[in-house]
Scaffold this active site. Structure first.
Site, PDB file in Angstrom:
ATOM      1  CG  PHE A  18     -55.486   7.431   5.384  1.00  0.00           C
ATOM      2  CD1 PHE A  18     -54.318   7.357   6.117  1.00  0.00           C
ATOM      3  CD2 PHE A  18     -56.274   8.553   5.508  1.00  0.00           C
ATOM      4  CE1 PHE A  18     -53.945   8.366   6.990  1.00  0.00           C
ATOM      5  CE2 PHE A  18     -55.924   9.572   6.381  1.00  0.00           C
ATOM      6  CZ  PHE A  18     -54.758   9.488   7.124  1.00  0.00           C
ATOM      7  CD  GLU A  19     -57.840   1.607   2.012  1.00  0.00           C
ATOM      8  OE1 GLU A  19     -57.070   0.716   1.602  1.00  0.00           O
ATOM      9  OE2 GLU A  19     -58.414   1.531   3.112  1.00  0.00           O
TER      10      GLU A  19
END
Length: 148
Positions: A18-19
Site C-alpha cells: 500500500f505504501e
C-alpha cells in the site's frame, strides 16, 4: 503480562504493497512530506533517499507501530489481527489509534465491532479516498483472517 508480538513477513508485505517506495520526497494527499515507504519523520521537500535507507526507515517505523500495538492492546491477538493493526497504526499514527473506537472495541473483547471500524478510516484531509478505503478493507480482511 502477554509477550510482545512482532510484525510478520505477511504484514510487512501489506505495508509495502500500500505504501509503495518513492525515493524522492513528495507531499501526500494530506500535504505531509513523505519519502520511502511512507516515512514522514523529518522529511522535507527536496529530500532523496536510497532503497536501503527506505527499507531501514520502514523497519524502524513498523517497529514503532508494533510497539504501540503491543502497548495499547490489552487482549490476546492472533498474528493476522496484530499485522492488520500494525499496518493501521503505521498509516494513521499512534495517537489516532489510541483514541479510536476500534481500540476501545478491541480491548472490550468485541472483535466484530473492532473489525467493522477499519473502513470508517477512509478520509484524509476531510476527503474520502478510494485508495485509503481499499487499504482499510485489506486490513479488515487481514484482521478477520481472510485473504485479501
Amino acid at each position: 503480562m502477554k509477550p510482545p508480538m512482532t510484525y510478520s513477513k505477511a504484514g510487512e508485505q501489506l505495508t509495502e504493497r500500500f505504501e509503495g517506495c518513492r525515493l524522492q520526497a513528495y507531499a501526500d494527499t494530506g500535504g505531509v512530506w513523505t519519502i520511502g515507504y511512507g516515512h514522514t519523520h523529518g522529511v522535507m521537500e527536496g529530500m532523496a533517499c536510497t532503497r536501503e535507507q527506505a527499507l531501514a526507515w520502514l523497519e524502524q517505523d513498523t517497529r514503532e507501530a508494533a510497539a504501540a500495538v503491543n502497548r495499547l492492546v490489552t487482549v490476546p491477538l492472533e498474528q493476522a489481527e496484530f499485522d492488520a493493526l500494525v499496518d493501521f497504526v503505521f498509516n494513521l499514527g499512534v495517537g489516532a489509534f489510541a483514541r479510536s473506537t476500534l481500540l476501545r472495541d478491541l480491548n472490550a473483547g468485541n472483535l466484530a465491532a473492532a473489525a467493522a471500524q477499519f473502513p470508517l478510516w477512509d478520509h484524509d484531509a476531510g476527503r474520502v479516498l478510494a485508495g485509503l478505503l481499499h487499504r482499510r478493507l485489506a486490513e479488515q480482511m487481514e484482521f478477520e483472517g481472510r485473504t485479501a
